[in-house]
Every structure is written in structure tokens, then in C-alpha cells.
Design a protein around this motif. Structure first.
Motif, PDB file in Angstrom:
ATOM      1  N   ARG A  10     -15.316  -4.549 -11.781  1.00 35.78           N
ATOM      2  CA  ARG A  10     -16.007  -3.264 -11.738  1.00 35.78           C
ATOM      3  C   ARG A  10     -15.770  -2.485 -13.021  1.00 35.78           C
ATOM      4  NH1 ARG A  10     -13.459  -0.613  -6.682  1.00 35.78           N
ATOM      5  NH2 ARG A  10     -11.680  -1.507  -7.771  1.00 35.78           N
ATOM      6  N   SER A  11     -16.775  -1.816 -13.503  1.00 31.66           N
ATOM      7  CA  SER A  11     -16.657  -1.026 -14.724  1.00 31.66           C
ATOM      8  C   SER A  11     -16.255   0.392 -14.367  1.00 31.66           C
ATOM      9  CB  SER A  11     -17.982  -1.001 -15.494  1.00 31.66           C
ATOM     10  OG  SER A  11     -18.367  -2.307 -15.852  1.00 31.66           O
ATOM     11  N   PRO A  12     -15.397   1.013 -15.167  1.00 31.66           N
ATOM     12  CA  PRO A  12     -15.029   2.400 -14.906  1.00 31.66           C
ATOM     13  C   PRO A  12     -16.181   3.338 -15.186  1.00 31.66           C
ATOM     14  CG  PRO A  12     -14.092   1.638 -16.975  1.00 31.66           C
ATOM     15  CD  PRO A  12     -14.734   0.456 -16.322  1.00 31.66           C
ATOM     16  N   ARG A  13     -16.331   4.366 -14.376  1.00 33.07           N
ATOM     17  CA  ARG A  13     -17.384   5.349 -14.578  1.00 33.07           C
ATOM     18  C   ARG A  13     -17.039   6.249 -15.764  1.00 33.07           C
ATOM     19  NH1 ARG A  13     -20.834   5.923 -10.115  1.00 33.07           N
ATOM     20  NH2 ARG A  13     -20.246   4.607  -8.336  1.00 33.07           N
ATOM     21  N   ALA A  14     -18.080   6.876 -16.322  1.00 34.25           N
ATOM     22  CA  ALA A  14     -17.897   7.707 -17.512  1.00 34.25           C
ATOM     23  C   ALA A  14     -16.917   8.852 -17.241  1.00 34.25           C
ATOM     24  CB  ALA A  14     -19.240   8.252 -17.972  1.00 34.25           C
ATOM     25  N   GLY A  15     -17.017   9.481 -16.065  1.00 30.34           N
ATOM     26  CA  GLY A  15     -16.113  10.580 -15.741  1.00 30.34           C
ATOM     27  C   GLY A  15     -14.674  10.128 -15.650  1.00 30.34           C
ATOM     28  N   THR A  16     -14.476   8.955 -15.050  1.00 30.56           N
ATOM     29  CA  THR A  16     -13.131   8.412 -14.943  1.00 30.56           C
ATOM     30  C   THR A  16     -12.556   8.118 -16.315  1.00 30.56           C
ATOM     31  OG1 THR A  16     -13.690   7.415 -12.818  1.00 30.56           O
ATOM     32  CG2 THR A  16     -11.752   6.574 -13.931  1.00 30.56           C
ATOM     33  N   VAL A  17     -13.379   7.528 -17.166  1.00 28.72           N
ATOM     34  CA  VAL A  17     -12.930   7.227 -18.532  1.00 28.72           C
ATOM     35  C   VAL A  17     -12.538   8.507 -19.265  1.00 28.72           C
ATOM     36  CG1 VAL A  17     -13.638   6.327 -20.766  1.00 28.72           C
ATOM     37  CG2 VAL A  17     -14.255   5.101 -18.681  1.00 28.72           C
ATOM     38  N   LEU A  18     -13.354   9.561 -19.101  1.00 29.75           N
ATOM     39  CA  LEU A  18     -13.079  10.824 -19.776  1.00 29.75           C
ATOM     40  C   LEU A  18     -11.730  11.388 -19.344  1.00 29.75           C
ATOM     41  CD1 LEU A  18     -13.938  13.099 -21.648  1.00 29.75           C
ATOM     42  CD2 LEU A  18     -15.144  14.137 -19.703  1.00 29.75           C
ATOM     43  N   LEU A  19     -11.461  11.359 -18.036  1.00 32.74           N
ATOM     44  CA  LEU A  19     -10.177  11.855 -17.538  1.00 32.74           C
ATOM     45  C   LEU A  19      -9.026  11.037 -18.114  1.00 32.74           C
ATOM     46  CD1 LEU A  19     -10.974  12.571 -13.771  1.00 32.74           C
ATOM     47  CD2 LEU A  19     -10.535  14.245 -15.570  1.00 32.74           C
ATOM     48  N   GLY A  20      -9.183   9.722 -18.135  1.00 32.74           N
ATOM     49  CA  GLY A  20      -8.138   8.872 -18.673  1.00 32.74           C
ATOM     50  C   GLY A  20      -7.924   9.092 -20.147  1.00 32.74           C
ATOM     51  N   VAL A  21      -9.013   9.322 -20.860  1.00 33.00           N
ATOM     52  CA  VAL A  21      -8.900   9.576 -22.300  1.00 33.00           C
ATOM     53  C   VAL A  21      -8.075  10.837 -22.554  1.00 33.00           C
ATOM     54  CG1 VAL A  21     -10.215  10.294 -24.328  1.00 33.00           C
ATOM     55  CG2 VAL A  21     -10.967   8.335 -22.982  1.00 33.00           C
ATOM     56  N   ILE A  22      -8.212  11.832 -21.695  1.00 37.99           N
ATOM     57  CA  ILE A  22      -7.426  13.057 -21.849  1.00 37.99           C
ATOM     58  C   ILE A  22      -5.939  12.746 -21.749  1.00 37.99           C
ATOM     59  CG2 ILE A  22      -6.876  15.287 -20.801  1.00 37.99           C
ATOM     60  CD1 ILE A  22      -9.814  15.478 -19.963  1.00 37.99           C
ATOM     61  N   LEU A 359       2.481  18.675 -14.989  1.00 30.72           N
ATOM     62  CA  LEU A 359       1.654  18.163 -16.084  1.00 30.72           C
ATOM     63  C   LEU A 359       1.717  16.640 -16.157  1.00 30.72           C
ATOM     64  CD1 LEU A 359      -0.113  18.832 -18.540  1.00 30.72           C
ATOM     65  CD2 LEU A 359       1.983  19.045 -19.894  1.00 30.72           C
ATOM     66  N   ALA A 360       2.909  16.084 -15.977  1.00 28.52           N
ATOM     67  CA  ALA A 360       3.068  14.629 -16.041  1.00 28.52           C
ATOM     68  C   ALA A 360       2.304  13.936 -14.922  1.00 28.52           C
ATOM     69  CB  ALA A 360       4.549  14.263 -15.971  1.00 28.52           C
ATOM     70  N   VAL A 361       2.330  14.515 -13.707  1.00 26.98           N
ATOM     71  CA  VAL A 361       1.606  13.907 -12.585  1.00 26.98           C
ATOM     72  C   VAL A 361       0.102  13.999 -12.803  1.00 26.98           C
ATOM     73  CG1 VAL A 361       1.095  14.134 -10.123  1.00 26.98           C
ATOM     74  CG2 VAL A 361       3.459  14.233 -10.916  1.00 26.98           C
ATOM     75  N   ALA A 362      -0.378  15.160 -13.248  1.00 28.05           N
ATOM     76  CA  ALA A 362      -1.821  15.331 -13.458  1.00 28.05           C
ATOM     77  C   ALA A 362      -2.350  14.361 -14.508  1.00 28.05           C
ATOM     78  CB  ALA A 362      -2.118  16.775 -13.854  1.00 28.05           C
ATOM     79  N   LEU A 363      -1.693  14.324 -15.656  1.00 24.81           N
ATOM     80  CA  LEU A 363      -2.151  13.447 -16.729  1.00 24.81           C
ATOM     81  C   LEU A 363      -1.822  11.982 -16.445  1.00 24.81           C
ATOM     82  CD1 LEU A 363      -1.182  15.619 -19.834  1.00 24.81           C
ATOM     83  CD2 LEU A 363      -3.446  15.305 -18.833  1.00 24.81           C
ATOM     84  N   GLY A 364      -0.669  11.741 -15.841  1.00 25.55           N
ATOM     85  CA  GLY A 364      -0.284  10.369 -15.533  1.00 25.55           C
ATOM     86  C   GLY A 364      -1.200   9.728 -14.504  1.00 25.55           C
ATOM     87  N   LEU A 365      -1.616  10.503 -13.501  1.00 26.17           N
ATOM     88  CA  LEU A 365      -2.500   9.962 -12.472  1.00 26.17           C
ATOM     89  C   LEU A 365      -3.867   9.618 -13.049  1.00 26.17           C
ATOM     90  CD1 LEU A 365      -3.153   9.250  -9.558  1.00 26.17           C
ATOM     91  CD2 LEU A 365      -3.684  11.668  -9.141  1.00 26.17           C
ATOM     92  N   THR A 366      -4.425  10.513 -13.863  1.00 23.70           N
ATOM     93  CA  THR A 366      -5.740  10.215 -14.452  1.00 23.70           C
ATOM     94  C   THR A 366      -5.664   9.004 -15.375  1.00 23.70           C
ATOM     95  OG1 THR A 366      -5.301  11.793 -16.244  1.00 23.70           O
ATOM     96  CG2 THR A 366      -6.485  12.606 -14.321  1.00 23.70           C
ATOM     97  N   THR A 367      -4.568   8.883 -16.110  1.00 21.98           N
ATOM     98  CA  THR A 367      -4.402   7.714 -16.972  1.00 21.98           C
ATOM     99  C   THR A 367      -4.270   6.448 -16.145  1.00 21.98           C
ATOM    100  OG1 THR A 367      -3.284   9.105 -18.613  1.00 21.98           O
ATOM    101  CG2 THR A 367      -3.018   6.727 -18.838  1.00 21.98           C
ATOM    102  N   THR A 372      -6.075   1.068 -14.106  1.00 26.77           N
ATOM    103  CA  THR A 372      -6.356   0.129 -13.018  1.00 26.77           C
ATOM    104  C   THR A 372      -7.781  -0.407 -13.075  1.00 26.77           C
ATOM    105  OG1 THR A 372      -6.960   1.961 -11.534  1.00 26.77           O
ATOM    106  CG2 THR A 372      -4.691   1.184 -11.462  1.00 26.77           C
ATOM    107  N   ARG A 373      -8.646   0.276 -13.798  1.00 26.33           N
ATOM    108  CA  ARG A 373     -10.040  -0.150 -13.864  1.00 26.33           C
ATOM    109  C   ARG A 373     -10.388  -0.885 -15.162  1.00 26.33           C
ATOM    110  NH1 ARG A 373      -9.565   3.539 -10.138  1.00 26.33           N
ATOM    111  NH2 ARG A 373     -11.186   3.986  -8.602  1.00 26.33           N
ATOM    112  N   LEU A 374      -9.446  -0.868 -16.115  1.00 25.75           N
ATOM    113  CA  LEU A 374      -9.664  -1.606 -17.348  1.00 25.75           C
ATOM    114  C   LEU A 374      -9.286  -3.063 -17.174  1.00 25.75           C
ATOM    115  CD1 LEU A 374      -8.258   0.909 -20.002  1.00 25.75           C
ATOM    116  CD2 LEU A 374     -10.653   0.479 -19.417  1.00 25.75           C
ATOM    117  N   ARG A 375      -9.878  -3.928 -17.953  1.00 26.53           N
ATOM    118  CA  ARG A 375      -9.608  -5.356 -17.854  1.00 26.53           C
ATOM    119  C   ARG A 375      -9.380  -5.932 -19.245  1.00 26.53           C
ATOM    120  NH1 ARG A 375      -8.512  -3.840 -13.814  1.00 26.53           N
ATOM    121  NH2 ARG A 375      -9.601  -3.960 -11.818  1.00 26.53           N
ATOM    122  N   GLY A 376      -8.644  -7.016 -19.300  1.00 23.84           N
ATOM    123  CA  GLY A 376      -8.464  -7.733 -20.545  1.00 23.84           C
ATOM    124  C   GLY A 376      -7.678  -6.953 -21.577  1.00 23.84           C
ATOM    125  N   PRO A 377      -8.054  -7.078 -22.862  1.00 22.29           N
ATOM    126  CA  PRO A 377      -7.314  -6.419 -23.946  1.00 22.29           C
ATOM    127  C   PRO A 377      -7.257  -4.903 -23.817  1.00 22.29           C
ATOM    128  CG  PRO A 377      -8.805  -8.099 -24.822  1.00 22.29           C
ATOM    129  CD  PRO A 377      -9.133  -7.946 -23.372  1.00 22.29           C
TER     130      PRO A 377
END
Length: 550
Positions: A10-22, A359-367, A372-377
Motif C-alpha cells: 500500500r502507498s502512503p497517502r499525501a497527508g500521511t507523508v506530510l505529517l511524517g515529513v514534519i 512533543l516527542a509523542v506527537a512527532l514520533g507517532l506521525t513519523t 510503517t507505510r514505507l517500503r524498501g530503501p
């Protein structure tokens, strides 16, 4: 019901990616920024000296040799002490196992300066009769490495028990049982069947212990009598004591190299540390000789992990030795030390720890959601970035921020929010390490069913994923709070008079002569021990299992 697996496409959605990027951007920017400042300071010196010359000026060779040697010795001794405790946690089911895990885990999350205080009390109290070479009468003798090694064992036993114990409890015991049925003695069955399968976990735990001992700061500062110097303590001495910033920056670069190599080794080794026993199989209940071994192991654990804290509590009410019972240290909690009282410092500590954990939980959870949705490299890169601050030298980070903050407005640079942000940076990898496996255990069928009914991704996460991983996240938040509460290395660089945390207050009191200052430091240490013990007990009670957090 199906679950998420590594091969999930499954590919990560754009919103999910944005949160993780933060979250990843927070790690990259606020971790990389001070390190780049250090490297720049180390190479851009006015007299043209290169980094090798700066290392020579700072005696980096002897410092590095001593740092690595004491870390290696501490690692070996930690395994000697932790071996029977690891066996008990991994192979025996008994009432009180959670209490044992609290006793094992508490030292690891205590402030290192408090651990130093505990062993100062041990070696100036019950063990004062020992020769000076073994640390006896620590306050009056020259430097001894023995108290430092004992303190490192106390701090890092939890690493071995958690990492190796998790792997050991995951092994299928039928292979060893088959070897014994075939005539092998229990010891031979262990060394030929069980031990080889534990070697990856042992190597990974050894790398982590070695890493934590090379970056030890508070323990060396308190127990070294100003004469035992590692790369970590030399960074502080050069940068703050002598204000030789180029030398301090060069030593920081050397420390970064050591940390990076050790962390890479730990990651490679931990990747191979896997178990093979079905998850629903439970360790056997103790009986016969096992009960006697269990009792001896519990006593052994109490000797190493509980007795030093008991001595600290006792010496906090008799700091001058036998016959000098007093509550002066606790009464001094309301008196000013360098412009702030210990009670006010306790409020600062709690405030910054709560903010850092949130702060660690908020940012750590989004990351973690993105990882969990990324694959490979891409997943490999995300996990590496998320893990780097776990082994970073807090002193190096703190010194880097002193260089960065010099260019900030004073009101912002001196704010307690800076301390909370740096503490969140240090503990965020722990949140990610807990959240990633918890999220991967969420059944895919549940999320797919909710999505098929028209629920938006954010609602699916809030109503399906979050309730399932809630206990794991609560445990991660608890440990993030505890570790932020006791953070000392970086905070000692960043704290000002009105933002002095309790661990920094202890260090300040130790630098003031007199019995009253020592009593205050011990009373503050006992307060931190009690608060930390309560928090660890709560975390262990709500955790879904006793697996490794490391």
C-alpha cells in the motif's frame, strides 16, 4: 485476520507523508543544525590549525583510549551482572516479575548525576573500608575507576536484560530439550543450542552498552573527582571551563565519529537478533531447584540495583556519616541555590519533561505512521534517521546548541522551551521504536473495513489504529517523560538561573563546598528517584507486554 507485513504494497497517502515529513524534518534540522555548527567551528579556526592539530592540543589520543577502555570494561562487567537476571526474566514465570522489571528498568532512566550520587554514597559509606585503589573513601582518595564501572553496570543492566531477554524468551525451547533428551547435559545444551542463537542479541546489547558508556557524563563528573577524564567530560571542560571552543568542537567531532560507528554496529547486529518461539508460549513456572536459583538471582539483582538507592536514601539523612541524623537536606529544598530553590527547579523539570514528552509523542507517532507505510530503501532511510539521536552524545548536542543559540535573541535562547525541544529530540527515537511495531500489529482487515464504509483516513486512524496502540503509546509517553525529567548532559549547557532543572541543580550543589550542599544534592537525588520509580511502575503496569524498549 490478516496483519500488516513487510511486503505490504500500500502507498502512503499525501497527508500521511506530510505529517511524517514534519517529524523527520524536526529530527534532521534540530539534530543536524547543532552538529553542523560544531563541525564548522572545529574547521574554521583563526590560527589555521586543522582538526588533527586541535585533537593533539586537547590530548584526544589518551582521552579516546581511556574512554574506549572504560567502556569496554563496563560492558564486560555489565554482562556478568546481567546474565542471571536475564535468565530469570526470559525463562521463568513467577509472581512479581513486573516488580523485578521495575527494579531493572529504574536505573536506566535515572539521571546519570543521581546514579553518581548513589555510588558516591556507597563508596564513602558502606564501602569506605576498601583500599583507595578500589574506590574506598572516595571523597578523600585519588581517582579510582571501580566506582565508575559499578555505576555503569547499575545503569546498563536493563539494556542487556531487555534486549537479550526479549530474544531469549522468543526462542523455541524444544531444540534445547531435544538435545538434553539425546544425552546432552543442560550446560552443553545451552552452549551448543541456545547460546549460538542468542549471539546476535548479545552483540547488539553489547554495542548499545558500549555506546552508552562512551557517552557517559554525569557518572564520570560525580565519581571522577575531577581527575578521570573522558572525551565527553573533556568537551565540557574545554568548552565551558576554559572556553577553548575550537578544541571542544574538535573533541565533539571525534565523539560523533565514535557514536556513529558504534550505533551503526548496534543497528546491524540488532537486525539479526530475532527469536523463533511461538508468541503464545509462556515460560515455565518455577519448581524445585529453579526456585532456589530464582531466589538467589533476585537477591543478586537487589544487591546491584536496589542497594545503591537504599544507601543514597539513608545517606541523605546522615550525610556526615553515622550518628549525624538530620533532615537538613530536605529542609533546604526551599532555600535558594545560585538564585533558584530546588523546589522551583523541580517545577521547571516537570514542566519541561511534560512538554518534551508531548512533543516527542506527537512527532514520533506521525513519523512512525509513515515508517510503517514505507517500503524498501525509503523505509531503511526513515528508520536510520529516526534512530540516530538515540545514541547521540547529549553533551555534544548541548555544546552544539550553545553555538547555535549564540545567534538567537536572548529571550528565545534562554527560554525553557529550548530545553524541552532538545529533550524531545533525545527521547523521540524511543517513541518511534515503540510505535512502529505497535502500528504494524494493527489488523489490516479492520482498517480496510472502516475505509470501505466511507471513513476518512484520519477517522480510521483515530477510531481503529489509535485505540489498539493506545497502551503502547502511553508507555512510550511515560518513558519519554521519565527520560526527559532526568536529562542532564545537554540541559547542563542550556539551563539558565530560572530554567535550572533538578539534575542540573544537583550538579550545582555538588560544586559548592560544605556538608550542607552535599545534603541538598542527596535530598534532590532522592526526590528524583522517588518520582522516577513511581513513573516507571505506572508504565510497567500499563504496558501490553514486557518486551524490549531499546
Amino acid at each position: 485476520m490478516s496483519r500488516r507485513r513487510v511486503g505490504d504494497t500500500r502507498s502512503p497517502r499525501a497527508g500521511t507523508v506530510l505529517l511524517g515529513v514534519i517529524g523527520l524534518a524536526f529530527l534532521v534540522i534540530f539534530f543536524g543544525w547543532p552538529l553542523l555548527a560544531l563541525v564548522g567551528r572545529a574547521v574554521a579556526v583563526n590560527d589555521g590549525a586543522g582538526i588533527v592539530e586541535l585533537w593533539r592540543r586537547a590530548d584526544a589520543g589518551p582521552l579516546l583510549a581511556f574512554t574506549l577502555a572504560q567502556a569496554a570494561a563496563s560492558t564486560v562487567l555489565t554482562f556478568v551482572v546481567a546474565a542471571p537476571i536475564t535468565w530469570l526474566v526470559a525463562r521463568v514465570r513467577f509472581t512479581g516479575s513486573r516488580l523485578l522489571l521495575v527494579m531493572v528498568t529504574l536505573p536506566f532512566v535515572l539521571p546519570s548525576v543521581v546514579v553518581g550520587m548513589a555510588f558516591r554514597a556507597v563508596f564513602t559509606g558502606p564501602l569506605a573500608f576498601l583500599p583507595a585503589s578500589l574506590g574506598g573513601a572516595l571523597d578523600d582518595a585519588g581517582p579510582s575507576l571501580v566506582p565508575v564501572l559499578c555505576a555503569h553496570v547499575f545503569l546498563n543492566t536493563a539494556v542487556v536484560v531487555r534486549v537479550v531477554g526479549a530474544a531469549w524468551s522468543g526462542l523455541d525451547p524444544r531444540l534445547a530439550q531435544a538435545a538434553q533428551v539425546s544425552g546432552a547435559a543442560p550446560l552443553r545444551a545451552f552452549t551448543t543450542v541456545t547460546l549460538p542463537r542468542l549471539l546476535p542479541a548479545i552483540a547488539a546489547a553489547a554495542a548499545l552498552v558500549f555506546l552508552f558508556c562512551t557517552t557517559s557524563y554525569g557518572v564520570i563528573m560525580v565519581l571522577g573527582n575531577g581527575q578521570l577524564r573522558t572525551v565527553e567530560t573533556a568537551i565540557y571542560t574545554e568548552g565551558v571551563g576554559y572556553f577553548r571552543l575550537p578544541e571542544a568542537a574538535a573533541l565533539s567531532v571525534l565523539q560523533i565519529i565514535v557514536v556513529a560507528v558504534t550505533l551503526a554496529a548496534a543497528r546491524v547486529l540488532s537486525r539479526r537478533a530475532t527469536g523463533d518461539r511461538p508468541s503464545d508460549e509462556q515460560p515455565p513456572a518455577p519448581r524445585g531447584p529453579t526456585r532456589a536459583a530464582m531466589a538467589l538471582t533476585v537477591a543478586w539483582a537487589a544487591l546491584w540495583l536496589a542497594l545503591p538507592l537504599a544507601v543514597l536514601a539513608l545517606w541523605s539523612v546522615r550525610p556526615a556519616g553515622p550518628g549525624s541524623w538530620t533532615l537538613a537536606g530536605y529542609r533546604a529544598l526551599g532555600r535558594e541555590v545560585n538564585g533558584i530553590t530546588p523546589l522551583e527547579s523541580a517545577v521547571v523539570s516537570l514542566t519541561t519533561a511534560v512538554a518534551a514528552a508531548a512533543l516527542a509523542v506527537a512527532l514520533g507517532l506521525t513519523t512512525a505512521v509513515v515508517v510503517t507505510r514505507l517500503r524498501g530503501p525509503l523505509r531503511e532511510v526513515g528508520e536510520i534517521i529516526a534512530a540516530i539521536p538515540l545514541g547521540v552524545s547529549a553533551v555534544t548536542l548541548g555544546f552544539g546548541y550553545t553555538l547555535v543559540l549564540a545567534h538567537w535573541p536572548a529571550r528565545l535562547a534562554n527560554s525553557w522551551l529550548v530545553i524541552a525541544g532538545v529533550q524531545a529530540l533525545v527521547v523521540m527515537p524511543l517513541v518511534i521504536r515503540v510505535a512502529v511495531p505497535a502500528l504494524e500489529r494493527v489488523p489490516t482487515g479492520l482498517t480496510a473495513a472502516a475505509a470501505s464504509l466511507g471513513a476518512r483516513p484520519i477517522r480510521v486512524f483515530g477510531t481503529v489504529d489509535l485505540p489498539i496502540v493506545g497502551r503502547s503509546l502511553a508507555a512510550a509517553a511515560g518513558f519519554a517523560f521519565v527520560m526527559s525529567l532526568g536529562e542532564f548532559g545537554a540541559t547542563s549547557f542550556l539551563a539558565r538561573v530560572d530554567t535550572t532543572t533538578l539534575p542540573v541543580m544537583i550538579g550545582t550543589a555538588l560544586n559548592r563546598p560544605g556538608e550542607a550542599s552535599l545534603a541538598t544534592a542527596m535530598a534532590c537525588s532522592v526526590v528524583l528517584v522517588v518520582v522516577t520509580a513511581i513513573a516507571v511502575a505506572i508504565v510497567e503496569a500499563i504496558r501490553p507486554n514486557a518486551g524490549s524498549l531499546l
